[in-house]
Design a protein around this motif. Structure first.
Motif, mmCIF file in Angstrom:
data_model
loop_
_atom_site.group_PDB
_atom_site.id
_atom_site.type_symbol
_atom_site.label_atom_id
_atom_site.label_comp_id
_atom_site.label_asym_id
_atom_site.label_seq_id
_atom_site.Cartn_x
_atom_site.Cartn_y
_atom_site.Cartn_z
ATOM 1 N N GLN A 299 -10.132 -0.017 -0.010
ATOM 2 C CA GLN A 299 -10.902 1.070 -0.356
ATOM 3 C C GLN A 299 -10.460 2.248 0.740
ATOM 4 O O GLN A 299 -10.445 1.765 2.096
ATOM 5 C CB GLN A 299 -12.377 1.064 -0.290
ATOM 6 C CG GLN A 299 -12.900 0.239 -1.635
ATOM 7 C CD GLN A 299 -14.370 0.023 -1.511
ATOM 8 O OE1 GLN A 299 -14.896 0.114 -0.658
ATOM 9 N NE2 GLN A 299 -15.016 -0.331 -2.778
ATOM 10 N N PHE B 54 -11.802 -3.748 3.035
ATOM 11 C CA PHE B 54 -11.778 -4.744 1.919
ATOM 12 C C PHE B 54 -12.649 -5.754 2.019
ATOM 13 O O PHE B 54 -12.741 -6.385 3.031
ATOM 14 C CB PHE B 54 -10.348 -5.213 1.932
ATOM 15 C CG PHE B 54 -9.725 -5.988 0.803
ATOM 16 C CD1 PHE B 54 -9.641 -5.846 -0.528
ATOM 17 C CD2 PHE B 54 -9.532 -7.397 1.073
ATOM 18 C CE1 PHE B 54 -9.639 -6.865 -1.848
ATOM 19 C CE2 PHE B 54 -9.438 -8.364 0.210
ATOM 20 C CZ PHE B 54 -9.269 -8.115 -1.265
ATOM 21 N N THR C 6 -13.874 -9.592 -0.335
ATOM 22 C CA THR C 6 -13.901 -10.406 -1.286
ATOM 23 C C THR C 6 -14.391 -11.764 -0.890
ATOM 24 O O THR C 6 -14.554 -12.095 0.165
ATOM 25 C CB THR C 6 -12.327 -10.458 -1.528
ATOM 26 O OG1 THR C 6 -11.894 -11.297 -2.937
ATOM 27 C CG2 THR C 6 -11.594 -11.214 -0.507
ATOM 28 N N ASP D 149 -12.533 -14.132 -2.916
ATOM 29 C CA ASP D 149 -11.604 -14.929 -3.642
ATOM 30 C C ASP D 149 -10.987 -15.776 -2.278
ATOM 31 O O ASP D 149 -10.201 -14.869 -1.500
ATOM 32 C CB ASP D 149 -10.456 -13.879 -3.975
ATOM 33 C CG ASP D 149 -9.506 -14.470 -4.960
ATOM 34 O OD1 ASP D 149 -9.335 -15.845 -4.826
ATOM 35 O OD2 ASP D 149 -8.729 -13.780 -5.560
ATOM 36 N N ASN E 237 -1.281 -1.960 0.231
ATOM 37 C CA ASN E 237 -2.282 -2.837 -1.014
ATOM 38 C C ASN E 237 -3.239 -1.741 -1.412
ATOM 39 O O ASN E 237 -4.123 -1.184 -0.729
ATOM 40 C CB ASN E 237 -3.041 -3.848 0.063
ATOM 41 C CG ASN E 237 -3.692 -4.984 -0.928
ATOM 42 O OD1 ASN E 237 -3.918 -4.496 -2.178
ATOM 43 N ND2 ASN E 237 -3.697 -6.015 -0.590
ATOM 44 N N ARG E 238 -3.342 -1.596 -2.558
ATOM 45 C CA ARG E 238 -4.116 -0.597 -3.299
ATOM 46 C C ARG E 238 -5.300 -1.299 -3.634
ATOM 47 O O ARG E 238 -6.373 -0.571 -4.065
ATOM 48 C CB ARG E 238 -3.322 -0.245 -4.780
ATOM 49 C CG ARG E 238 -2.101 0.675 -4.346
ATOM 50 C CD ARG E 238 -2.389 1.996 -3.874
ATOM 51 N NE ARG E 238 -1.046 2.618 -3.895
ATOM 52 C CZ ARG E 238 -0.701 3.760 -3.278
ATOM 53 N NH1 ARG E 238 -2.004 4.761 -3.056
ATOM 54 N NH2 ARG E 238 0.182 4.242 -2.968
ATOM 55 N N ASN E 239 -5.521 -2.378 -3.404
ATOM 56 C CA ASN E 239 -6.864 -3.008 -3.599
ATOM 57 C C ASN E 239 -7.978 -2.746 -2.365
ATOM 58 O O ASN E 239 -8.959 -2.591 -2.541
ATOM 59 C CB ASN E 239 -6.796 -4.762 -3.660
ATOM 60 C CG ASN E 239 -6.197 -5.264 -4.610
ATOM 61 O OD1 ASN E 239 -6.297 -4.566 -5.670
ATOM 62 N ND2 ASN E 239 -5.490 -6.249 -4.829
ATOM 63 N N SER F 85 -3.521 -5.065 5.250
ATOM 64 C CA SER F 85 -3.214 -3.951 4.195
ATOM 65 C C SER F 85 -1.978 -3.524 4.049
ATOM 66 O O SER F 85 -1.543 -2.925 3.147
ATOM 67 C CB SER F 85 -4.182 -2.594 4.598
ATOM 68 O OG SER F 85 -3.601 -2.388 5.882
#
Length: 489
Positions: free
Chosen positions: A278, A318, A320, A322, A274-276, A452
């Motif tokens: 860090q 990561f 979020t 969402d 997952n490129r979302n 990830s």
């Protein structure tokens, strides 16, 4: 504004330490630093000076110059005295710290305390594993000591009984009492010693069997000379109606090498991660190679990875709000909430209709649903507190449950949640009408898949590109996974 370089230089423009964050030649940096002192006006008090193409942000550091305040604090923290010799001695450590302050030319929001923690490369998983192993050894020793004391007491008691039994048996024949008693005691002592030896063997076998039983429940010990551990922890705070307050995932990859002939390595990752997230590499790892080719290798290929010491080579994070990223959603309802939701005409969130109780009890229905179908969760435990002094009465339940009367909670246990077992429910009733007392709900689980989606495709020798025999394991577990009340009474 992009940070090109962080440097420590003398007042004549000679570079002592310089760390570049953009693609730039050494001669270009040396030229910029050489022209820097000529731009400074000693009659004015400024912390920056600029040309047509470059802005210098600087701070005097005794007899030297340094850029940006956090860099200055880092140097003061790592160097006992701020001079050219000390900075040259600590150049490697300081360059690693600079990488944490600026990433790809942009400032990272880190404090000096966080820099200390990152530079120490502490591994929570390593400390936890060492503490667990230490406790197991301590428990095994205590068990063996208790068994040994028990055997010693039994041996003394049996010797005492044997001695008293021999004297009584030969009391009517004084002429042979001493000799007979003597032969009798020798024989009985042999029997006692044989019995003690037999019992000690049984205790030893029991301890070994218990240790083997414990080890069977743990992940297999790595057998390959190169072993990688991918570990992730998830922290989640959500509301019972599915709303997400916060979701944070932290992970790291640890490399363990036991063979001195397998230290010059490059680790090829699968590009499907997952490129979302860090990502942060170890200061000695080639960051550009990781960003462009998903390869973890040292900046200097001639240097080896350490042998016998676990090394954290990659970290990721990561965060979020969402709701689509929630792996396991928990819908938690009681009569009071269902009535409230119905009055607000949003009862579409609830898939059952309650029947209010007039006797002061509260019916609770709790459901789970796997939102990420490609992840398998094992040993799932959902802990629900309950109010009042009565005991809960459990109705329908998918899985099993345990009621802890002392701490007043119901533990709902599901062995596995996957694509074939995506949802389930549990119902129970208990005396008490304080619906807030059913929160927070806490969730625990384990998984052998990472959120990830990081996978190791291959590990190769740097010299010839041949594959290395390696093993790896993946761990995903919650650090703090709670479901809170979104409606306050």
């Amino acid at each position: 504004m992009v940070v090109i370089s962080a440097s420590v230089c003398t007042k004549t423009g000679k570079a002592i330490l310089s760390r570049q964050f953009m693609d730039m030649s050494r001669s270009r940096i040396e030229g910029l630093l050489a022209s820097f002192p000529k731009l400074i006006d000693n009659n004015e008090q400024h912390t920056f000076v600029e040309t047509d193409s470059v802005r210098y942000v600087y701070q005097p550091l005794e007899e030297l110059f340094m850029t940006l305040n956090l860099f200055v604090r880092a140097i003061s923290d790592y160097c006992h005295t701020i001079n050219t010799h000390e900075i040259e001695e600590m150049a490697f450590e300081l360059s690693s710290v600079f990488d944490e302050i600026v990433n790809l030319g942009y400032r990272e929001y880190v404090s000096i305390q966080q820099l200390r923690t990152i530079s120490e490369m502490e591994s929570h998983e390593e400390k936890l594993a060492a503490e667990i192993e230490k406790n197991k050894e301590k428990e095994a020793k205590e068990l063996l000591n208790r068994k040994a004391k028990s055997l010693e007491m039994q041996r003394k008691e049996m010797q005492k009984k044997m001695a008293s039994g021999g004297g009584m048996g030969f009391g009517s024949n004084m002429g042979f009492g001493g000799n007979s008693s003597g032969f009798g005691s020798h024989k009985n002592n042999n029997n006692v010693n044989d019995l003690v030896s037999q019992m000690q063997d049984e205790v030893s076998n029991q301890v070994i069997a218990e240790q083997m039983a414990v080890s069977n429940n743990e992940p297999a010990t790595p057998t390959e000379p190169v072993h990688a551990i991918i570990s992730e922890k998830i922290s989640l705070a959500a509301t019972h109606d599915g709303g997400l307050e916060n979701l944070e995932i932290k992970g790291d990859m640890i490399l363990r090498i036991s063979d001195a002939n397998s230290t010059h390595l490059r680790i090829q990752l699968d590009n499907s991660f997952n490129r979302n997230f860090q990502f942060k590499t170890h200061p000695q790892v080639d960051k550009r190679l990781f960003n462009t080719e998903s390869v973890i290798a040292l900046k200097d290929p001639s240097k080896p990875f350490p042998v016998g010491t676990p090394l954290g080579i990659l970290k990721w994070r990561f965060a979020t709000r969402d709701e689509s990223f929630i792996p396991l959603s928990i819908k938690y309802k009681s009569d009071k909430y269902l009535k409230y939701l119905y009055d607000c005409e949003i009862n579409s969130l609830i898939n059952c209709w309650p029947t209010p109780n007039v006797n002061g009890s509260c019916d609770v229905n709790i459901e789970y649903e796997l939102e990420v179908p490609n992840i398998t969760l094992n040993n799932v435990s959902i802990i629900i507190p309950y109010p009042g002094m009565g005991n809960p009465t459990v109705g329908e339940v998918d899985g099993s449950y345990n009621i802890n009367h002392q701490n007043r909670y119901v533990e709902w246990q599901i062995p596995i949640i996957d694509a074939d077992n995506r949802s389930g429910s549990m119902e129970f009733s208990v005396q008490g009408n304080d619906a807030n007392s059913f929160f927070p709900v806490r969730v625990n689980f384990t998984s052998h898949q990472s959120f990830s989606n990081i996978h190791i495709a291959d590990i190769q020798h740097v010299e010839n590109g041949s594959s290395v025999n390696y093993s790896h394991e993946t761990r995903l577990m919650p650090d703090n996974y709670i479901i809170m009340n979104s409606y306050k009474s």
